[in-house]
Motif scaffolding. Sequence first.
Motif, PDB file in Angstrom:
ATOM      1  N   LEU A  62      42.472  25.185  43.632  1.00 51.99           N
ATOM      2  CA  LEU A  62      43.824  25.344  44.151  1.00 51.99           C
ATOM      3  C   LEU A  62      43.788  25.503  45.665  1.00 51.99           C
ATOM      4  O   LEU A  62      42.796  25.979  46.229  1.00 51.99           O
ATOM      5  CB  LEU A  62      44.494  26.590  43.554  1.00 51.99           C
ATOM      6  CG  LEU A  62      44.711  26.650  42.052  1.00 51.99           C
ATOM      7  CD1 LEU A  62      45.293  28.011  41.690  1.00 51.99           C
ATOM      8  CD2 LEU A  62      45.631  25.536  41.590  1.00 51.99           C
ATOM      9  N   THR A  63      44.875  25.145  46.327  1.00 45.12           N
ATOM     10  CA  THR A  63      45.003  25.418  47.755  1.00 45.12           C
ATOM     11  C   THR A  63      45.545  26.821  47.953  1.00 45.12           C
ATOM     12  O   THR A  63      46.143  27.420  47.051  1.00 45.12           O
ATOM     13  CB  THR A  63      45.963  24.423  48.420  1.00 45.12           C
ATOM     14  OG1 THR A  63      47.283  24.636  47.892  1.00 45.12           O
ATOM     15  CG2 THR A  63      45.526  22.987  48.168  1.00 45.12           C
ATOM     16  N   THR A  74      49.291  26.958  47.415  1.00 45.22           N
ATOM     17  CA  THR A  74      49.701  26.935  46.013  1.00 45.22           C
ATOM     18  C   THR A  74      49.572  28.302  45.369  1.00 45.22           C
ATOM     19  O   THR A  74      50.489  28.777  44.681  1.00 45.22           O
ATOM     20  CB  THR A  74      48.870  25.912  45.229  1.00 45.22           C
ATOM     21  OG1 THR A  74      49.120  24.603  45.746  1.00 45.22           O
ATOM     22  CG2 THR A  74      49.239  25.923  43.744  1.00 45.22           C
ATOM     23  N   LYS A  92      52.254  30.828  46.511  1.00 49.36           N
ATOM     24  CA  LYS A  92      53.547  30.585  45.862  1.00 49.36           C
ATOM     25  C   LYS A  92      53.527  31.064  44.406  1.00 49.36           C
ATOM     26  O   LYS A  92      54.528  31.607  43.908  1.00 49.36           O
ATOM     27  CB  LYS A  92      53.907  29.105  45.941  1.00 49.36           C
ATOM     28  CG  LYS A  92      54.234  28.627  47.349  1.00 49.36           C
ATOM     29  CD  LYS A  92      54.673  27.194  47.377  1.00 49.36           C
ATOM     30  CE  LYS A  92      54.943  26.717  48.796  1.00 49.36           C
ATOM     31  NZ  LYS A  92      55.998  27.517  49.475  1.00 49.36           N
ATOM     32  N   GLN A  93      52.395  30.862  43.721  1.00 47.18           N
ATOM     33  CA  GLN A  93      52.318  31.294  42.328  1.00 47.18           C
ATOM     34  C   GLN A  93      52.278  32.812  42.217  1.00 47.18           C
ATOM     35  O   GLN A  93      52.952  33.409  41.371  1.00 47.18           O
ATOM     36  CB  GLN A  93      51.093  30.669  41.659  1.00 47.18           C
ATOM     37  CG  GLN A  93      51.208  29.160  41.481  1.00 47.18           C
ATOM     38  CD  GLN A  93      49.990  28.545  40.815  1.00 47.18           C
ATOM     39  OE1 GLN A  93      49.033  29.244  40.474  1.00 47.18           O
ATOM     40  NE2 GLN A  93      50.010  27.230  40.641  1.00 47.18           N
TER      41      GLN A  93
END
Length: 430
Positions: A85-86, A89, A92-93
Motif C-alpha cells: 500500500l502507499t 492509501t 485514508k483507510q
Amino acid sequence: MPMLVLLLSIGVAALHTPQHGNQHCSHVSRRALAGAFAAAGLSGVLPTSAATLLLTEDGVTLRSAEIYSVVPDSTKTLSPTVKPLTAGTIVKQLQQCRAVFLGEHHNSAADHLLQSAVIRELHKERGSLPMAVGLEAVQRRFQPALDSFVAGRIGEVELEEATEWRKRWFWPFAAYAPVFRACRELGIPLLALNVDSEDLSRVEVGGLPALPPETLRSYVTDPEGFSAFAATTAFKEYVAYIVKPSYQMHQRMGILRTTITGQMLDEDMSFRNFFSGRVLWDESMGSASAAWCRNNPEGLLVGLVGSDHVKFGCGVPARCARQLPGGLASVASVMLNPLPSDTVRDPSIAGGPGGRLNFGEYILQLRYAPVPGDGGAPVIGSKPEDRERAAAVSQARVGSAVLPLADYLMFTTPPPLTKYTWVESSSIQS
C-alpha cells in the motif's frame, strides 16, 4: 453477570490448551523484566539497538515506510498474502476508523519514530476532527500528568518523573519522546491505558478475585462481553499460541516468583494468575480506548501498545472493537517492523539469505476453526458455531476461520549501512 461466573469462565479459558501442532510465539514482557531486574538488584533502562541509534527524529516519515495489508485466507489452501500500500492509501483507510492500534517493540526507537509519523499524518488528514493517543506505557493513575504535559504546564523531565516512568515502565523515556512532542505540538490529548502496577500485582498473587469488586469493575466495564470473549474456540487457540508459551518462557527464565511490583512469591506464579493478569491488562487498554471513542463520536483513538497485545486478533484491538457499535469494521491493527520471530516460536529465525526479509517466513494467520479439505489437524473442542461466536465478540470477521497477524504491517525504510530486499507478497500455510 455475577462476578463469580465471570471468574469461572476465565479459569476455563486459561486451562484449555489445544493439542494440535501449533508453533508458539513468546516475548519478554514488562513483568519479566521487572522480575529480572529485581532479582539482579538493578533498575532498568534498556538500550536501543545499534540500527535504531542511526535514526534521528527527522529521519523517519510515513511516506518512506514499506506498508502492506494482510489478506487472510479461510479456503482449504490457507494461503494468506500481503498487498503493498502507499502511505496516502493507508492514511485514508486508518482515518476512517474509530481506533487504530500500533503494535510496537518497546525498546525500538525506530518503532516510536514511526508512531510519531503516523500520528502526524493522521492529524493532518483529519483536520479539526478530534483525535487522541493512548499509551500502554502509562498507568491510569497518572492521567493528570499527561493532561498537564499536553497543556504545557510541565515538560518532558517532569513528565518522566510524574509518571514514575523508570519504576513502572523500564524502557527508555527518550525513545517515546517523538510521540510526546508530536502530541504536545499538535494539541492531541494523551490517554493513560494501563493497569496500575499495584492492582496487577494483586492479580499475580491471587487472581482476579484478589481485586476489590469496584477496582475490577473499573477495568472490566463490560463483564458479560468479557466472559463471552474468553469462551470462544478462537480465544482458546490464541491463548495456546501466544499466552501459554509466554508463561513457559517466564518459567524457563526462573522469574515467576516475583510480581510486577517486586513482591516475592513462595512458588512459581500459577498459569491461571499469570493469564488473569494478561487478560486484565488487555481488557483495561481495550475498555479505556472504547470509552474514549464513545465519548468522542467523531474521534479517532491511536493506541500505542506492545506487539503481543496486537497480533492474532484476540488482544487489545478486538477487546476495544467488542465495545464499539461498528465492531471490527471500526478498528484497525498495525504491526510495526515485525520480524518472523514475532510470529513464530523459534526466535532464531531472523531473515532470509543475505538478511533479506521474506514474508514466507512469517505466520500471517492462525487457524481456529475447521476448514473442509485443508488437510490440517483437527481443532480441539471445535463446534459448528465457532466462526459465528468469534465474529460476535469481534475476534474475527464474519465467516472467517482464521485470525490474521494484523490488518497492516509497516516497516521503516532501513537507514544507511543496512540493506534489505522487500518482497511484494508471499504466502504461508497456518
